[in-house]
Design a protein around this motif. Structure first.
Motif, PDB file in Angstrom:
ATOM      1  N   GLN A 194       0.845  -1.190   0.000  1.00 15.17           N
ATOM      2  CA  GLN A 194       0.000   0.000   0.000  1.00 15.17           C
ATOM      3  C   GLN A 194       0.879   1.237   0.000  1.00 15.17           C
ATOM      4  O   GLN A 194       2.014   1.217   0.484  1.00 15.17           O
ATOM      5  N   VAL A 195       0.340   2.328  -0.514  1.00 13.96           N
ATOM      6  CA  VAL A 195       1.039   3.609  -0.506  1.00 13.96           C
ATOM      7  C   VAL A 195       0.097   4.664   0.078  1.00 13.96           C
ATOM      8  O   VAL A 195      -1.124   4.553  -0.070  1.00 13.96           O
ATOM      9  N   ARG A 196       0.662   5.647   0.768  1.00 11.72           N
ATOM     10  CA  ARG A 196      -0.112   6.751   1.323  1.00 11.72           C
ATOM     11  C   ARG A 196       0.562   8.062   0.945  1.00 11.72           C
ATOM     12  O   ARG A 196       1.773   8.138   0.861  1.00 11.72           O
ATOM     13  N   ALA A 197      -0.230   9.085   0.769  1.00  7.11           N
ATOM     14  CA  ALA A 197       0.303  10.426   0.574  1.00  7.11           C
ATOM     15  C   ALA A 197       0.709  10.989   1.931  1.00  7.11           C
ATOM     16  O   ALA A 197       0.032  10.756   2.929  1.00  7.11           O
ATOM     17  N   SER A 198       1.817  11.713   1.983  1.00  6.82           N
ATOM     18  CA  SER A 198       2.274  12.375   3.204  1.00  6.82           C
ATOM     19  C   SER A 198       2.195  13.875   3.009  1.00  6.82           C
ATOM     20  O   SER A 198       2.747  14.411   2.043  1.00  6.82           O
ATOM     21  N   ILE A 199       1.519  14.539   3.932  1.00  2.00           N
ATOM     22  CA  ILE A 199       1.227  15.956   3.808  1.00  2.00           C
ATOM     23  C   ILE A 199       1.823  16.705   4.990  1.00  2.00           C
ATOM     24  O   ILE A 199       1.472  16.439   6.145  1.00  2.00           O
ATOM     25  N   ALA A 200       2.716  17.658   4.718  1.00  2.00           N
ATOM     26  CA  ALA A 200       3.307  18.486   5.767  1.00  2.00           C
ATOM     27  C   ALA A 200       2.381  19.657   6.083  1.00  2.00           C
ATOM     28  O   ALA A 200       1.873  20.319   5.174  1.00  2.00           O
ATOM     29  N   VAL A 201       2.160  19.908   7.364  1.00  2.00           N
ATOM     30  CA  VAL A 201       1.333  21.026   7.823  1.00  2.00           C
ATOM     31  C   VAL A 201       2.110  21.805   8.880  1.00  2.00           C
ATOM     32  O   VAL A 201       2.989  21.257   9.537  1.00  2.00           O
ATOM     33  N   SER A 202       1.782  23.084   9.028  1.00  2.00           N
ATOM     34  CA  SER A 202       2.512  23.911   9.987  1.00  2.00           C
ATOM     35  C   SER A 202       1.960  23.807  11.404  1.00  2.00           C
ATOM     36  O   SER A 202       2.671  24.066  12.366  1.00  2.00           O
TER      37      SER A 202
ATOM     38  N   GLY B 296     -11.770   3.071   2.875  1.00  2.00           N
ATOM     39  CA  GLY B 296     -11.669   1.784   3.547  1.00  2.00           C
ATOM     40  C   GLY B 296     -10.300   1.446   4.106  1.00  2.00           C
ATOM     41  O   GLY B 296     -10.098   0.362   4.642  1.00  2.00           O
ATOM     42  N   GLY B 297      -9.347   2.351   4.010  1.00  2.00           N
ATOM     43  CA  GLY B 297      -8.017   2.080   4.547  1.00  2.00           C
ATOM     44  C   GLY B 297      -7.260   3.356   4.810  1.00  2.00           C
ATOM     45  O   GLY B 297      -7.744   4.451   4.532  1.00  2.00           O
ATOM     46  N   PRO B 298      -6.053   3.239   5.357  1.00  2.00           N
ATOM     47  CA  PRO B 298      -5.247   4.436   5.592  1.00  2.00           C
ATOM     48  C   PRO B 298      -4.890   5.112   4.272  1.00  2.00           C
ATOM     49  O   PRO B 298      -4.576   4.432   3.300  1.00  2.00           O
ATOM     50  N   ALA B 299      -4.985   6.438   4.221  1.00  2.00           N
ATOM     51  CA  ALA B 299      -4.776   7.139   2.956  1.00  2.00           C
ATOM     52  C   ALA B 299      -3.811   8.323   3.052  1.00  2.00           C
ATOM     53  O   ALA B 299      -3.065   8.569   2.125  1.00  2.00           O
ATOM     54  N   LEU B 300      -3.863   9.067   4.161  1.00  2.00           N
ATOM     55  CA  LEU B 300      -3.039  10.269   4.291  1.00  2.00           C
ATOM     56  C   LEU B 300      -2.263  10.250   5.601  1.00  2.00           C
ATOM     57  O   LEU B 300      -2.844  10.032   6.657  1.00  2.00           O
ATOM     58  N   ASN B 301      -0.975  10.505   5.521  1.00  2.00           N
ATOM     59  CA  ASN B 301      -0.162  10.809   6.694  1.00  2.00           C
ATOM     60  C   ASN B 301      -0.048  12.324   6.733  1.00  2.00           C
ATOM     61  O   ASN B 301       0.456  12.922   5.787  1.00  2.00           O
ATOM     62  N   VAL B 302      -0.537  12.937   7.800  1.00  2.00           N
ATOM     63  CA  VAL B 302      -0.461  14.383   7.958  1.00  2.00           C
ATOM     64  C   VAL B 302       0.444  14.641   9.155  1.00  2.00           C
ATOM     65  O   VAL B 302       0.212  14.098  10.232  1.00  2.00           O
ATOM     66  N   TYR B 303       1.501  15.440   8.942  1.00  2.00           N
ATOM     67  CA  TYR B 303       2.469  15.643  10.015  1.00  2.00           C
ATOM     68  C   TYR B 303       2.939  17.094  10.062  1.00  2.00           C
ATOM     69  O   TYR B 303       3.003  17.775   9.043  1.00  2.00           O
ATOM     70  N   GLN B 304       3.229  17.560  11.265  1.00  2.00           N
ATOM     71  CA  GLN B 304       3.691  18.923  11.446  1.00  2.00           C
ATOM     72  C   GLN B 304       5.151  19.023  11.039  1.00  2.00           C
ATOM     73  O   GLN B 304       5.977  18.215  11.449  1.00  2.00           O
ATOM     74  N   SER B 305       5.446  20.034  10.203  1.00  2.00           N
ATOM     75  CA  SER B 305       6.798  20.187   9.677  1.00  2.00           C
ATOM     76  C   SER B 305       7.015  21.616   9.189  1.00  2.00           C
ATOM     77  O   SER B 305       6.078  22.293   8.756  1.00  2.00           O
ATOM     78  N   ALA B 306       8.265  22.047   9.216  1.00  2.00           N
ATOM     79  CA  ALA B 306       8.624  23.364   8.692  1.00  2.00           C
ATOM     80  C   ALA B 306       8.500  23.423   7.177  1.00  2.00           C
ATOM     81  O   ALA B 306       8.516  24.503   6.593  1.00  2.00           O
ATOM     82  N   THR B 307       8.343  22.289   6.509  1.00  2.00           N
ATOM     83  CA  THR B 307       8.235  22.269   5.047  1.00  2.00           C
ATOM     84  C   THR B 307       6.793  22.397   4.555  1.00  2.00           C
ATOM     85  O   THR B 307       6.529  22.268   3.374  1.00  2.00           O
ATOM     86  N   ALA B 308       5.862  22.688   5.441  1.00  2.00           N
ATOM     87  CA  ALA B 308       4.435  22.754   5.097  1.00  2.00           C
ATOM     88  C   ALA B 308       4.166  23.737   3.972  1.00  2.00           C
ATOM     89  O   ALA B 308       4.695  24.847   3.962  1.00  2.00           O
ATOM     90  N   GLY B 309       3.342  23.318   3.021  1.00  2.00           N
ATOM     91  CA  GLY B 309       2.860  24.191   1.960  1.00  2.00           C
ATOM     92  C   GLY B 309       3.900  24.622   0.947  1.00  2.00           C
ATOM     93  O   GLY B 309       3.685  25.574   0.215  1.00  2.00           O
TER      94      GLY B 309
END
Length: 132
Positions: free
Chosen positions: A7-15, A52-65
């Motif tokens: 499986q693959v998930r998108a990883s999204i950086a947020v501030s 129906g399954g894990p889809a997004l990893n959302v994590y706090q990071s200085a690289t957001a946006g």
């Protein structure tokens, strides 16, 4: 084993993970499957489920946006209904000058179908797309 076996998930950086959780859970209606640390932040990440399954990893990071590319796309059956629901929840759809958009912010997709883009509070771009 080839990567196609996994499986693959998108990883999204947020501030700000709290503000992101309000958006992803409150406006998009995603369910957090789990939360955990992100680098030095004890509760700085979430894994959201979709389809129906894990889809997004959302994590706090200085690289957001930092990326202007579309980070993830939801493939939906009825784009008009989904866009209406998201708009009612406070999601604003992005209009690009190079495309003609209808009143909802939906545009024709290359190769057929329709697409609409929106952004999270950090400017990460997402899309909803349908074949008709």
């Amino acid at each position: 084993m080839p990567l196609s076996d996994f499986q693959v998930r998108a990883s999204i950086a947020v501030s700000d993970i709290g503000r992101a959780a309000e958006f992803y859970e409150g406006r998009l209606g995603l369910r957090a499957l789990r939360s955990g640390p992100s680098a030095r932040i004890a509760d700085g990440s979430r894994v959201y489920g979709s389809g129906g399954g894990p889809a997004l990893n959302v994590y706090q990071s200085a690289t957001a946006g930092k990326s202007s590319a579309t980070m993830a796309t939801w493939y939906v059956d009825d784009i008009d209904e989904v866009v209406d629901q998201l708009t009612a929840a406070g999601v604003e759809f992005t209009r690009y000058d190079e495309y003609e958009h209808d009143a909802q912010g939906i545009t024709a997709r290359a190769g057929g179908g329709r697409i609409a883009w929106f952004q999270d509070p950090d400017g990460n771009t997402f899309a909803v797309e349908a074949d008709h």
